[in-house]
Design an enzyme around this catalytic site. Structure first.
Site, PDB file in Angstrom:
ATOM      1  CB  SER A  31      -0.810   0.028   1.179  1.00  0.00           C
ATOM      2  OG  SER A  31      -1.851  -1.178   1.091  1.00  0.00           O
ATOM      3  CE  LYS A  34      -5.347  -1.115   2.060  1.00  0.00           C
ATOM      4  NZ  LYS A  34      -3.937  -1.917   2.089  1.00  0.00           N
ATOM      5  CE  LYS A  88       2.257   2.634   4.632  1.00  0.00           C
ATOM      6  NZ  LYS A  88       1.717   1.494   3.614  1.00  0.00           N
TER       7      LYS A  88
END
Length: 337
Positions: free
Chosen positions: A139, A214, A282
């Protein structure tokens, strides 16, 4: 560990262990079909799997069990053990792992790590065969994915961004949701790979689209975890039977995969990481940055991003993201330790 540090592609000095948009894939596995059938004809036989952590290790094992030949690499050599025990092979470097691969699968923490693995001096683009299909399950930032896909095409490689959702449980059960960006033909070519590790697989567009979906997924998951954490603290403050309350909430409109999978963590204050707060922090950085670039507002996302950052600042970054409960308890003066 700084992002990218662990994925320097130079071989480490250690001995080697032995041993089309919106198009749904037919890799969505019917419930009555076993996840792995060793007699099925596989489309690609040799897979290099780079990154054998919480998610990557069971994914690589599933691919080996599905009949592929899997060669794995991880900077921490002990993490190759499950793959080797399943019949796969451990490589001593990225270059060694990808040299004879038909497909390279990547599952590493962040954008700099993927860049190191693909474009490093001894990375995939320098070491794999021309024409190799690269599937990035990590990701990362959508813009980085687009740049890497362009760089890969210039060197004769094909790249799919295929981030996953479902956490450790989904990886172990080969039940991941996989959102795939890239060329439709490459998506079709990768069906056997996706079928071995996922349950719901959807081609969502060109390169970068998978990462964008995502990011949206991580926004929704974070908001749900935060809401569940607040509900748990609220219920506890009134002395309600928490298990009974979560049972009835789970059966109504408040029910969700987050409630189903994270209720035990919160009820037991057990935050062994399936997906760390550090990584979700993140991901929310990706969401807020990409939203700003697109000129859209994500006020709830921005708030949850700050709460995730607060959890990290208070030393909870290594906990499972259900550890956001501790942040609510901290703000409420109810944190036990």
């Amino acid at each position: 560990m700084p992002a990218g540090w662990g994925w320097n592609t130079s071989p480490p000095p250690r001995p080697r262990p032995t041993a089309s948009a919106g198009c749904r894939s037919s890799a969505v596995r019917p419930a009555d079909r076993p996840a792995h059938d060793p007699h099925r004809r596989t489309q690609m036989s040799t897979i290099a799997f780079i990154g054998l952590g919480i998610m990557g290790s069971p994914m690589a094992v599933h691919l080996q069990q599905a009949g592929h030949t899997v060669v794995g690499f991880n900077p921490s050599p002990e993490k190759t053990r499950p793959l080797v025990e399943a019949g796969g092979t451990a490589a001593g470097s990225v270059a060694e792992a990808v040299r004879d691969a038909d497909v390279v699968a990547v599952m590493v923490p962040d954008s700099p790590d993927v860049q190191d693995v693909l474009t490093g001096e001894d990375g995939v683009f320098a070491s794999a065969k021309e024409g190799t299909l690269v599937i990035d399950f990590s990701s990362i930032r959508p813009d980085v994915t687009v740049e890497l896909a362009r760089a890969g095409r210039d060197k004769g490689f094909r790249l799919l961004d295929a981030p996953v959702s479902g956490g450790e449980a989904g990886a172990k059960n080969a039940a991941l949701s996989i959102m795939v960006g890239g060329e439709a033909a490459d998506f079709e070519a990768a069906k056997e790979i996706f079928d071995a590790v996922g349950k719901t697989v959807v081609h969502v567009g060109g390169n970068g689209a998978g990462q964008t979906v995502k990011a949206a997924n991580q926004l929704i998951v974070a908001a749900n975890i935060q809401a569940l954490a607040e509900a748990v603290v609220f219920l506890d403050a009134y002395g309600v039977d928490l298990e009974a309350a979560l049972d009835v909430l789970g059966g109504g409109l408040a029910g969700s995969k987050v409630l189903e999978q994270k209720r035990a963590n919160m009820a037991n204050h057990e935050f062994t990481p399936g997906f760390r707060i550090d990584l979700h922090h993140k991901d929310l950085g990706i969401v807020t940055s990409a939203a700003r670039e697109a000129g859209v507002v994500v006020p709830l996302g921005a708030l949850v991003a700050q709460l995730m950052a607060s959890a990290r600042a208070n030393g909870d970054g290594g906990l499972d993201h259900s550890g956001l409960l501790r942040g609510v308890e901290r703000l409420s003066g109810r944190l036990a330790d």
